[in-house]
Design a protein around this motif. Structure first.
Motif, PDB file in Angstrom:
ATOM      1  N   SER A 178       0.837  -1.194   0.000  1.00 39.47           N
ATOM      2  CA  SER A 178       0.000   0.000   0.000  1.00 39.47           C
ATOM      3  C   SER A 178       0.872   1.244   0.000  1.00 39.47           C
ATOM      4  N   ALA A 214      -3.564   3.746  -1.997  1.00 32.76           N
ATOM      5  CA  ALA A 214      -3.724   2.737  -3.049  1.00 32.76           C
ATOM      6  C   ALA A 214      -3.085   1.437  -2.581  1.00 32.76           C
ATOM      7  N   GLY A 223      -6.847  -4.716  -6.676  1.00 33.36           N
ATOM      8  CA  GLY A 223      -6.367  -3.362  -6.458  1.00 33.36           C
ATOM      9  C   GLY A 223      -7.476  -2.534  -5.835  1.00 33.36           C
ATOM     10  N   GLU A 224      -7.119  -1.648  -4.915  1.00 33.93           N
ATOM     11  CA  GLU A 224      -8.105  -0.829  -4.216  1.00 33.93           C
ATOM     12  C   GLU A 224      -7.570   0.589  -4.049  1.00 33.93           C
ATOM     13  N   ILE A 225      -8.483   1.563  -4.073  1.00 31.94           N
ATOM     14  CA  ILE A 225      -8.138   2.958  -3.809  1.00 31.94           C
ATOM     15  C   ILE A 225      -9.140   3.521  -2.806  1.00 31.94           C
TER      16      ILE A 225
END
Length: 235
Positions: free
Chosen positions: A132, A140, A163-165
């Motif tokens: 991260s 992110a 994937g993550e935001i």
């Protein structure tokens, strides 16, 4: 219907103190209890689109090691697995997280999916790792979870990449979220899932909303697009 095995977990969470730390012990307890309008696992509903209860408790040391569990009520459905999941899912995990500096952190560990009243081969383990990066209010994350061949997976290995935001809105309790993931289950096929949402934190109270969808064919049950609401408390 068999007794829902998650109830002792939720009772334990309800009795736990708010973010308790052992004096001079370097150990902290974190917990949460949440009501979900639908329990989605990688885009697929495991509660047949109905509400579910979820609770979690994590013990973390100052050095970065942690161990915990998360329990969720189910509707007895299956997935690509061989058996029937039953009425509860308990995810046991242990791992290690550390900072690399300049806003970057790494997390790695092992998950064990346990279905107390599942029928057939249902339980399996899955190592995971993610990285991260925090830049101002935006974080992110990218990671992967890999489950080697096991009976509960139909003797197929399984890889999930994601994937993550997250972006906190300054001077407000709101955080916007977006994520996408790809599930590859060998002979059982592969698919994408994605979500957009927001959550608000008011002290220990947490409320959220997410739009969830997949590219799984419409004829597959529990895979259609939907909105998931959540209301819970963290302590």
């Amino acid at each position: 219907m068999k007794a829902v095995s998650i109830l002792p977990v939720l009772a334990l969470l309800a009795a736990a103190p708010a973010v308790a730390q052992i004096p001079d012990g370097g150990i902290t307890f974190f917990g949460e209890a949440t009501l979900l309008s639908d329990y989605r696992f990688r885009g697929l509903s495991r509660s047949e689109g109905d509400p579910a209860l979820q609770g979690a408790l994590t013990v973390q040391t100052d050095s970065g090691f942690y161990v915990g569990g998360r329990g969720t009520t189910l509707k007895g459905i299956g997935d690509v697995m061989v058996g029937d999941f039953g009425d509860a899912e308990l995810d046991l995990y242990a791992g290690y997280g550390f900072n690399l500096g300049l806003g970057t952190s790494v997390d790695a560990g092992l998950l064990y999916y346990y279905f107390p009243d599942g029928e057939g081969k249902t339980d399996y383990f899955e190592p995971y790792a993610s990285i991260s990066h925090q830049l101002g209010p935006v974080q992110a994350t990218a990671g992967a979870k890999y489950a080697p061949e096991q009976a509960a997976l139909g003797d197929q290995d399984m890889l999930y990449t994601f994937g993550e935001i997250e972006a906190g809105i300054p001077t407000t309790p709101l955080t916007l979220t977006a994520g996408a993931g790809h599930q590859d289950a060998g002979a059982f096929g592969d698919y994408w899932n994605w979500s957009l949402g927001a959550r608000a934190a008011l002290g220990p109270l947490q409320a959220g909303i997410r739009y969830v969808d997949t590219d799984v064919p419409e004829e597959v049950p529990h895979a259609d697009a939907g909105v998931v609401l959540s209301l819970g408390v963290r302590f």
